[in-house]
Scaffold this motif. Sequence first.
Motif, PDB file in Angstrom:
ATOM      1  N   ILE B   6     -30.429  -6.127 -25.294  1.00  5.22           N
ATOM      2  CA  ILE B   6     -29.064  -6.439 -25.720  1.00  5.22           C
ATOM      3  C   ILE B   6     -28.468  -7.460 -24.740  1.00  5.22           C
ATOM      4  CG2 ILE B   6     -26.798  -5.481 -26.303  1.00  5.22           C
ATOM      5  CD1 ILE B   6     -28.205  -2.689 -26.315  1.00  5.22           C
ATOM      6  N   LEU B   7     -28.069  -8.600 -25.264  1.00  7.54           N
ATOM      7  CA  LEU B   7     -27.430  -9.615 -24.414  1.00  7.54           C
ATOM      8  C   LEU B   7     -25.929  -9.592 -24.670  1.00  7.54           C
ATOM      9  CD1 LEU B   7     -29.839 -12.680 -24.956  1.00  7.54           C
ATOM     10  CD2 LEU B   7     -30.081 -10.744 -23.379  1.00  7.54           C
ATOM     11  N   SER B   8     -25.158  -9.318 -23.629  1.00  5.84           N
ATOM     12  CA  SER B   8     -23.713  -9.275 -23.769  1.00  5.84           C
ATOM     13  C   SER B   8     -23.132 -10.657 -23.468  1.00  5.84           C
ATOM     14  CB  SER B   8     -23.141  -8.233 -22.802  1.00  5.84           C
ATOM     15  OG  SER B   8     -21.728  -8.267 -22.848  1.00  5.84           O
ATOM     16  N   HIS B   9     -22.434 -11.231 -24.436  1.00 10.40           N
ATOM     17  CA  HIS B   9     -21.784 -12.534 -24.270  1.00 10.40           C
ATOM     18  C   HIS B   9     -22.681 -13.604 -23.660  1.00 10.40           C
ATOM     19  CE1 HIS B   9     -18.605  -9.545 -24.654  1.00 10.40           C
ATOM     20  NE2 HIS B   9     -17.824 -10.500 -25.113  1.00 10.40           N
ATOM     21  N   PRO B  10     -23.886 -13.795 -24.180  1.00 14.16           N
ATOM     22  CA  PRO B  10     -24.728 -14.874 -23.639  1.00 14.16           C
ATOM     23  C   PRO B  10     -24.052 -16.208 -23.896  1.00 14.16           C
ATOM     24  CG  PRO B  10     -25.633 -14.090 -25.711  1.00 14.16           C
ATOM     25  CD  PRO B  10     -24.498 -13.160 -25.362  1.00 14.16           C
ATOM     26  N   GLN B  11     -24.167 -17.130 -22.935  1.00 13.30           N
ATOM     27  CA  GLN B  11     -23.391 -18.377 -23.037  1.00 13.30           C
ATOM     28  C   GLN B  11     -24.155 -19.524 -23.675  1.00 13.30           C
ATOM     29  OE1 GLN B  11     -22.696 -17.923 -18.700  1.00 13.30           O
ATOM     30  NE2 GLN B  11     -20.546 -18.244 -19.162  1.00 13.30           N
ATOM     31  N   ARG B  32     -30.488  -7.696 -29.748  1.00  8.76           N
ATOM     32  CA  ARG B  32     -29.093  -7.583 -30.196  1.00  8.76           C
ATOM     33  C   ARG B  32     -28.233  -8.500 -29.336  1.00  8.76           C
ATOM     34  NH1 ARG B  32     -28.187  -1.088 -31.566  1.00  8.76           N
ATOM     35  NH2 ARG B  32     -29.727  -1.074 -33.255  1.00  8.76           N
ATOM     36  N   LEU B  33     -27.253  -9.102 -29.974  1.00 12.88           N
ATOM     37  CA  LEU B  33     -26.381 -10.056 -29.281  1.00 12.88           C
ATOM     38  C   LEU B  33     -24.931  -9.631 -29.465  1.00 12.88           C
ATOM     39  CD1 LEU B  33     -28.131 -13.274 -30.683  1.00 12.88           C
ATOM     40  CD2 LEU B  33     -28.504 -12.224 -28.437  1.00 12.88           C
ATOM     41  N   GLY B 112     -26.012  -8.949 -18.827  1.00 12.99           N
ATOM     42  CA  GLY B 112     -24.690  -9.572 -18.867  1.00 12.99           C
ATOM     43  C   GLY B 112     -24.762 -11.080 -19.061  1.00 12.99           C
ATOM     44  N   PRO B 113     -23.589 -11.712 -19.157  1.00 14.27           N
ATOM     45  CA  PRO B 113     -23.530 -13.174 -19.311  1.00 14.27           C
ATOM     46  C   PRO B 113     -24.134 -13.873 -18.083  1.00 14.27           C
ATOM     47  CG  PRO B 113     -21.332 -12.178 -19.542  1.00 14.27           C
ATOM     48  CD  PRO B 113     -22.248 -11.107 -19.064  1.00 14.27           C
ATOM     49  N   GLU B 114     -24.651 -15.084 -18.320  1.00 14.90           N
ATOM     50  CA  GLU B 114     -25.365 -15.841 -17.280  1.00 14.90           C
ATOM     51  C   GLU B 114     -24.560 -15.958 -15.984  1.00 14.90           C
ATOM     52  OE1 GLU B 114     -25.137 -16.548 -20.445  1.00 14.90           O
ATOM     53  OE2 GLU B 114     -26.754 -17.837 -21.172  1.00 14.90           O
ATOM     54  N   ARG B 115     -23.288 -16.324 -16.100  1.00 14.03           N
ATOM     55  CA  ARG B 115     -22.543 -16.671 -14.895  1.00 14.03           C
ATOM     56  C   ARG B 115     -22.102 -15.444 -14.108  1.00 14.03           C
ATOM     57  NH1 ARG B 115     -20.941 -21.903 -14.154  1.00 14.03           N
ATOM     58  NH2 ARG B 115     -21.415 -22.269 -16.359  1.00 14.03           N
ATOM     59  N   ASN B 142     -32.089 -16.216 -13.378  1.00  8.49           N
ATOM     60  CA  ASN B 142     -31.933 -16.752 -14.731  1.00  8.49           C
ATOM     61  C   ASN B 142     -32.068 -15.599 -15.737  1.00  8.49           C
ATOM     62  OD1 ASN B 142     -33.799 -17.557 -17.156  1.00  8.49           O
ATOM     63  ND2 ASN B 142     -32.609 -19.387 -16.710  1.00  8.49           N
ATOM     64  N   LEU B 143     -31.287 -15.638 -16.816  1.00 10.12           N
ATOM     65  CA  LEU B 143     -31.262 -14.540 -17.783  1.00 10.12           C
ATOM     66  C   LEU B 143     -32.653 -14.211 -18.324  1.00 10.12           C
ATOM     67  CD1 LEU B 143     -29.706 -12.552 -19.593  1.00 10.12           C
ATOM     68  CD2 LEU B 143     -29.147 -14.459 -21.104  1.00 10.12           C
ATOM     69  N   ALA B 144     -33.388 -15.252 -18.751  1.00  4.82           N
ATOM     70  CA  ALA B 144     -34.715 -15.006 -19.325  1.00  4.82           C
ATOM     71  C   ALA B 144     -35.692 -14.468 -18.272  1.00  4.82           C
ATOM     72  CB  ALA B 144     -35.262 -16.283 -19.957  1.00  4.82           C
ATOM     73  N   GLN B 145     -35.474 -14.833 -17.012  1.00  2.00           N
ATOM     74  CA  GLN B 145     -36.326 -14.300 -15.938  1.00  2.00           C
ATOM     75  C   GLN B 145     -36.091 -12.805 -15.777  1.00  2.00           C
ATOM     76  OE1 GLN B 145     -38.463 -16.231 -14.828  1.00  2.00           O
ATOM     77  NE2 GLN B 145     -37.676 -18.263 -14.356  1.00  2.00           N
ATOM     78  N   ALA B 146     -34.834 -12.402 -15.876  1.00  2.00           N
ATOM     79  CA  ALA B 146     -34.524 -10.980 -15.746  1.00  2.00           C
ATOM     80  C   ALA B 146     -35.164 -10.201 -16.900  1.00  2.00           C
ATOM     81  CB  ALA B 146     -33.005 -10.773 -15.732  1.00  2.00           C
ATOM     82  N   VAL B 147     -35.082 -10.763 -18.105  1.00  2.00           N
ATOM     83  CA  VAL B 147     -35.716 -10.110 -19.254  1.00  2.00           C
ATOM     84  C   VAL B 147     -37.236 -10.084 -19.059  1.00  2.00           C
ATOM     85  CG1 VAL B 147     -36.083 -10.217 -21.756  1.00  2.00           C
ATOM     86  CG2 VAL B 147     -33.828 -10.732 -20.812  1.00  2.00           C
ATOM     87  N   ALA B 148     -37.788 -11.150 -18.443  1.00  3.35           N
ATOM     88  CA  ALA B 148     -39.235 -11.201 -18.202  1.00  3.35           C
ATOM     89  C   ALA B 148     -39.693 -10.040 -17.321  1.00  3.35           C
ATOM     90  CB  ALA B 148     -39.620 -12.532 -17.539  1.00  3.35           C
ATOM     91  N   ILE B 149     -38.928  -9.764 -16.267  1.00  4.95           N
ATOM     92  CA  ILE B 149     -39.326  -8.697 -15.340  1.00  4.95           C
ATOM     93  C   ILE B 149     -39.323  -7.352 -16.066  1.00  4.95           C
ATOM     94  CG2 ILE B 149     -38.719  -7.484 -13.205  1.00  4.95           C
ATOM     95  CD1 ILE B 149     -39.702 -10.455 -12.882  1.00  4.95           C
TER      96      ILE B 149
END
Lengths: 235, 235
Positions: B6-11, B32-33, B112-115, B142-149
């Motif tokens: 689930i990505l909350s408020h992705p920018q 989910r977004l 959470g959001p990137e920033r 980076n968001l995708a890096q966190a999801v990668a882990i």
Amino acid sequence: MSLIIILSHPQLPENIGAVARVMLNFNLRRLRLINPPPDFLNEKSRALAAGAEVLLEEAEVFDSLPAAVADLTYLYGTTSNEREMIKQYASPRVAMATLHDHSPITTGILFGPERTGLTNEDLTMCQTIITIPVNPGFSSLNLAQAVAIIGYEWLQHSLEMPNLLHTGQTQLATQQQIQAFLADLEDRLDRAKFWRVPHKKPTMWRNLRNIFTRLDLTEQEIRTLRGMLDSLDRR
Amino acid sequence: MSLIIILSHPQLPENIGAVARVMLNFNLRRLRLINPPPDFLNEKSRALAAGAEVLLEEAEVFDSLPAAVADLTYLYGTTSNEREMIKQYASPRVAMATLHDHSPITTGILFGPERTGLTNEDLTMCQTIITIPVNPGFSSLNLAQAVAIIGYEWLQHSLEMPNLLHTGQTQLATQQQIQAFLADLEDRLDRAKFWRVPHKKPTMWRNLRNIFTRLDLTEQEIRTLRGMLDSLDRR
């Protein structure tokens, strides 16, 4: 224990920037580039580095794999699927745990170009292949993601284990010493007309090299092997 | 066992694309977004998805966190540093091992959001916080890096463990049931003038909710708690 990330022929500056960022996230600081795009230090790579630009500025650039790994003791290659080679394979977790075991040596982790990954020739120079487990139906990992997984495991193990300094120096041979030995061996085998059928040489020679790179040879052992070859040559 | 990212408020659409790619690399398929950019399915996100566009097309879009997690049993939040909250913390490894233990439930991992990352309000809704260990001096992943882990640890554990199906159903409460209970509780406390100093309510209420979200409440337990509140209210 020093760990160096080596990118072979990376194609996109932005990927090099993303690699720098994730390296610093996981406390890796030494980056080597083999034939990167000439403009790899551009606006895009700096933007993606997002604060880790210093790794790009301090990156060491080489024009060949042997030059890039000459001073290393260990070299690991990364793939997202197993190749048909007689090689040692390790998961990222096991590989990084092993690294923290043998201290004060310098190790490189080699990543191939985005589109193709490492060639079998590249992998022949590596002692061990790290295979990142992925969905076999969709196995192409983004370059920075692959570095992220390695960096994550690296940092995990640095946090878990004290960095034991083995003072009883192991004196493992450097890559340069191993490659010099192999060049000498190839030369001797050429002169001895060992290959018989010329078109089989590439495969036979690759298999032979894989035997020697698997050995973790010490400097003394290389001198011993050379002496053995000398005495055989004289007969 | 089903795992939902689930990505909350992705920018940035490109980050959503990169997340889709790495999800599929590690065999995660449900995205989910919450309030994504309206054009999140654009050229950039499709390019970055690099073959995983189907995850973007099938992504479920929500306009609030409670709506996005209503049908989940477990909700994990991710941060790259610990917050000062009385919460259960887990490493990605331990969290993913735990997930494979309780089968047939649906679990969400919230990013959470990137920033800015997740807010403390967001984290209050999570039973456990997953903290990815990073260099404290350069912790913004980076968001995708966190999801990668997370995906990497998820796939590791699916490969290592048989997916045991606990047939003796646990009947844990869903997020919706927990949130409904909490809304009822807040309403009762408001009416009872529990907070005394109004400006302290946000913090007091957050602390209270953290107690209940930490409990892994079953449906039966929620009915019991409601009954308890009813009888207290009547006095």
